[in-house]
Scaffold this motif. Structure first.
Motif, PDB file in Angstrom:
ATOM      1  N   SER A  29      42.638  50.429  55.623  1.00  0.00           N
ATOM      2  CA  SER A  29      43.751  49.491  55.869  1.00  0.00           C
ATOM      3  C   SER A  29      44.441  49.064  54.582  1.00  0.00           C
ATOM      4  CB  SER A  29      43.253  48.247  56.625  1.00  0.00           C
ATOM      5  OG  SER A  29      42.696  48.611  57.860  1.00  0.00           O
ATOM      6  N   LEU A  30      44.482  49.958  53.606  1.00  0.00           N
ATOM      7  CA  LEU A  30      45.156  49.684  52.349  1.00  0.00           C
ATOM      8  C   LEU A  30      46.505  50.394  52.314  1.00  0.00           C
ATOM      9  CD1 LEU A  30      42.164  50.195  49.857  1.00  0.00           C
ATOM     10  CD2 LEU A  30      43.112  48.012  50.641  1.00  0.00           C
ATOM     11  N   ASP A  31      47.523  49.710  51.769  1.00  0.00           N
ATOM     12  CA  ASP A  31      48.792  50.384  51.548  1.00  0.00           C
ATOM     13  C   ASP A  31      48.875  50.833  50.094  1.00  0.00           C
ATOM     14  OD1 ASP A  31      49.543  48.176  49.979  1.00  0.00           O
ATOM     15  OD2 ASP A  31      50.487  47.172  51.683  1.00  0.00           O
ATOM     16  N   ASN A  73      44.870  38.242  46.993  1.00  0.00           N
ATOM     17  CA  ASN A  73      44.284  37.497  48.118  1.00  0.00           C
ATOM     18  C   ASN A  73      44.080  38.406  49.324  1.00  0.00           C
ATOM     19  OD1 ASN A  73      44.184  35.041  46.731  1.00  0.00           O
ATOM     20  ND2 ASN A  73      46.276  34.499  47.331  1.00  0.00           N
ATOM     21  N   GLY A  74      45.061  39.284  49.571  1.00  0.00           N
ATOM     22  CA  GLY A  74      44.939  40.207  50.687  1.00  0.00           C
ATOM     23  C   GLY A  74      43.777  41.177  50.514  1.00  0.00           C
ATOM     24  N   LEU A  75      43.569  41.656  49.300  1.00  0.00           N
ATOM     25  CA  LEU A  75      42.463  42.578  49.024  1.00  0.00           C
ATOM     26  C   LEU A  75      41.114  41.891  49.227  1.00  0.00           C
ATOM     27  CD1 LEU A  75      43.860  44.365  45.846  1.00  0.00           C
ATOM     28  CD2 LEU A  75      43.474  45.396  48.098  1.00  0.00           C
ATOM     29  N   ILE A  76      41.044  40.615  48.850  1.00  0.00           N
ATOM     30  CA  ILE A  76      39.803  39.861  49.046  1.00  0.00           C
ATOM     31  C   ILE A  76      39.541  39.657  50.540  1.00  0.00           C
ATOM     32  CG2 ILE A  76      38.684  37.620  48.696  1.00  0.00           C
ATOM     33  CD1 ILE A  76      40.097  37.478  45.967  1.00  0.00           C
ATOM     34  N   GLY A  79      38.140  42.586  52.282  1.00  0.00           N
ATOM     35  CA  GLY A  79      36.794  42.975  51.861  1.00  0.00           C
ATOM     36  C   GLY A  79      36.774  44.145  50.904  1.00  0.00           C
ATOM     37  N   CYS A  80      37.866  44.361  50.181  1.00  0.00           N
ATOM     38  CA  CYS A  80      37.926  45.453  49.212  1.00  0.00           C
ATOM     39  C   CYS A  80      37.837  44.959  47.771  1.00  0.00           C
ATOM     40  CB  CYS A  80      39.215  46.252  49.395  1.00  0.00           C
ATOM     41  SG  CYS A  80      39.294  47.135  50.965  1.00  0.00           S
ATOM     42  N   LEU A  81      37.795  43.654  47.617  1.00  0.00           N
ATOM     43  CA  LEU A  81      37.726  43.054  46.287  1.00  0.00           C
ATOM     44  C   LEU A  81      36.946  41.751  46.396  1.00  0.00           C
ATOM     45  CD1 LEU A  81      38.786  43.235  43.304  1.00  0.00           C
ATOM     46  CD2 LEU A  81      40.713  41.801  44.063  1.00  0.00           C
ATOM     47  N   ALA A  82      36.101  41.495  45.417  1.00  0.00           N
ATOM     48  CA  ALA A  82      35.301  40.263  45.430  1.00  0.00           C
ATOM     49  C   ALA A  82      35.543  39.483  44.148  1.00  0.00           C
ATOM     50  CB  ALA A  82      33.817  40.593  45.566  1.00  0.00           C
ATOM     51  N   PHE A  97      36.352  39.807  38.726  1.00  0.00           N
ATOM     52  CA  PHE A  97      36.562  40.631  39.907  1.00  0.00           C
ATOM     53  C   PHE A  97      35.505  41.732  39.961  1.00  0.00           C
ATOM     54  CE2 PHE A  97      41.138  39.238  39.620  1.00  0.00           C
ATOM     55  CZ  PHE A  97      41.137  38.543  40.811  1.00  0.00           C
ATOM     56  N   SER A  98      35.155  42.114  41.188  1.00  0.00           N
ATOM     57  CA  SER A  98      34.219  43.220  41.402  1.00  0.00           C
ATOM     58  C   SER A  98      34.792  44.156  42.470  1.00  0.00           C
ATOM     59  CB  SER A  98      32.852  42.702  41.852  1.00  0.00           C
ATOM     60  OG  SER A  98      32.017  43.782  42.253  1.00  0.00           O
ATOM     61  N   LEU A  99      34.711  45.433  42.186  1.00  0.00           N
ATOM     62  CA  LEU A  99      35.168  46.441  43.147  1.00  0.00           C
ATOM     63  C   LEU A  99      34.026  46.975  44.005  1.00  0.00           C
ATOM     64  CD1 LEU A  99      37.636  48.481  40.902  1.00  0.00           C
ATOM     65  CD2 LEU A  99      38.213  46.819  42.663  1.00  0.00           C
ATOM     66  N   SER A 100      32.859  46.391  43.883  1.00  0.00           N
ATOM     67  CA  SER A 100      31.702  46.846  44.671  1.00  0.00           C
ATOM     68  C   SER A 100      31.981  46.859  46.167  1.00  0.00           C
ATOM     69  CB  SER A 100      30.478  45.978  44.368  1.00  0.00           C
ATOM     70  OG  SER A 100      30.054  46.160  43.031  1.00  0.00           O
TER      71      SER A 100
END
Length: 233
Positions: A29-31, A73-76, A79-82, A97-100
C-alpha cells in the motif's frame, strides 16, 4: 577535474535497494512518493543521521516540508516506519527512525506468496496424481479412494513422487488396489524410505527376499511372471 568528481562519487557510496521492495511496494500500500521517502530515510540512516526531519527530506525531494511531514506520519500509520526512543551511555533520550517494520512486512508478504505458490503447486500435483490413478485403474476413483489419496499427501506426508512409485510397484506386482499401495507406503515410511532411489533399492531387496523364499514346484511352473506381495510383510 574528472578524477575529483569520480572520487567524490565513489566516496558517496551506493544505496542498496532490495529488488523485492521494488517488486512489491504497491502490495504494501505504498505509492511512489512514500517509496522514495523511505529510500531517502535509509540513505540518511546510512549517512549517520537516524532522525531526518521533514525539512531534511524536503531538501532532497520535490515535496514541501509540510507534505514530507504528512508522508512520514502516513508511513508510520501504515506500519512501514517506526519512531523509536533510545538512550545513549549518559542516559540522554533521543529518537530515531527504524525501517525494521518495512522489512518485516515485506518478509511476511513474500512468505505468504511462497505459501500460496506451494499450496497451488500441491493442488496441481494432487490433481495430476488423481488423473494418473484413474488412468492406471481405468475408472474414476471413488470418494473414499480420493480421500485416501489426499490423506497420503496431507496426513502421512508422502511425496507425490513416492506415491507414484508405490503405484508402479502395485502395477508390477499385479495388486492394483489402494490397500496394497497403502501397505507399500507404510513399509517405506517405517523403514525410512523418503526418496525414489531409496524406494528402488528397498524394492529390489524385497524382491530378492521374495525370490529366495521356498516355493512349491507346481506354483513355480504356473507363474510365468513373478509377483511380489507387499501384504506379506
Amino acid at each position: 577535474m574528472y578524477p575529483s568528481i569520480l572520487t567524490k562519487w565513489l566516496e558517496a557510496g551506493a544505496l542498496s535497494i532490495p529488488k523485492l521492495l521494488m517488486h512489491h511496494y504497491r502490495q504494501l500500500s505504498l505509492d511512489e512518493q512514500e517509496l522514495v521517502a523511505l529510500l531517502h530515510i535509509q540513505t540518511f540512516i546510512e549517512e549517520g543521521s537516524s532522525f531526518p526531519t521533514p525539512d531534511d527530506l524536503a531538501s532532497r525531494m520535490s515535496l514541501a516540508s509540510v507534505e514530507c511531514s504528512k508522508c512520514l506520519n502516513g508511513l508510520i500509520k501504515k506500519g512501514c516506519l517506526a519512531l523509536e526512543k533510545r538512550s545513549d551511555e549518559e542516559g540522554v533520550i533521543y529518537e530515531q527512525f527504524s525501517l525494521s517494520p518495512l522489512w518485516e512486512k515485506l518478509a511476511e508478504l513474500v512468505a505468504r506468496e511462497i505459501k500460496q505458490l506451494e499450496e497451488k503447486r500441491g493442488q496441481e500435483e494432487e490433481m495430476t496424481l488423481y488423473r494418473l490413478f484413474e488412468r492406471e485403474f481405468s475408472r474414476p476413483l471413488s470418494p473414499i479412494e480420493g480421500e485416501t489419496l489426499s490423506m497420503w499427501i496431507d496426513q502421512d506426508q508422502h511425496t507425490p513422487e513416492l506415491i507414484k512409485a508405490a503405484l508402479r510397484e502395485a502395477v508390477i506386482s499385479g495388486k492394483l488396489n489402494f490397500r496394497y499401495i497403502d501397505r507399500i507406503l507404510f513399509e517405506w515410511k517405517k523403514n525410512g524410505v523418503t526418496t525414489l532411489d531409496q524406494a528402488k533399492k528397498y524394492g529390489e531387496k524385497f524382491r530378492t527376499r521374495q525370490d529366495n523364499r521356498p516355493q512349491d514346484a507346481p506354483r513355480a511352473k504356473a507363474n510365468v511372471i513373478p509377483t511380489y506381495n507387499w501384504l506379506d510383510q
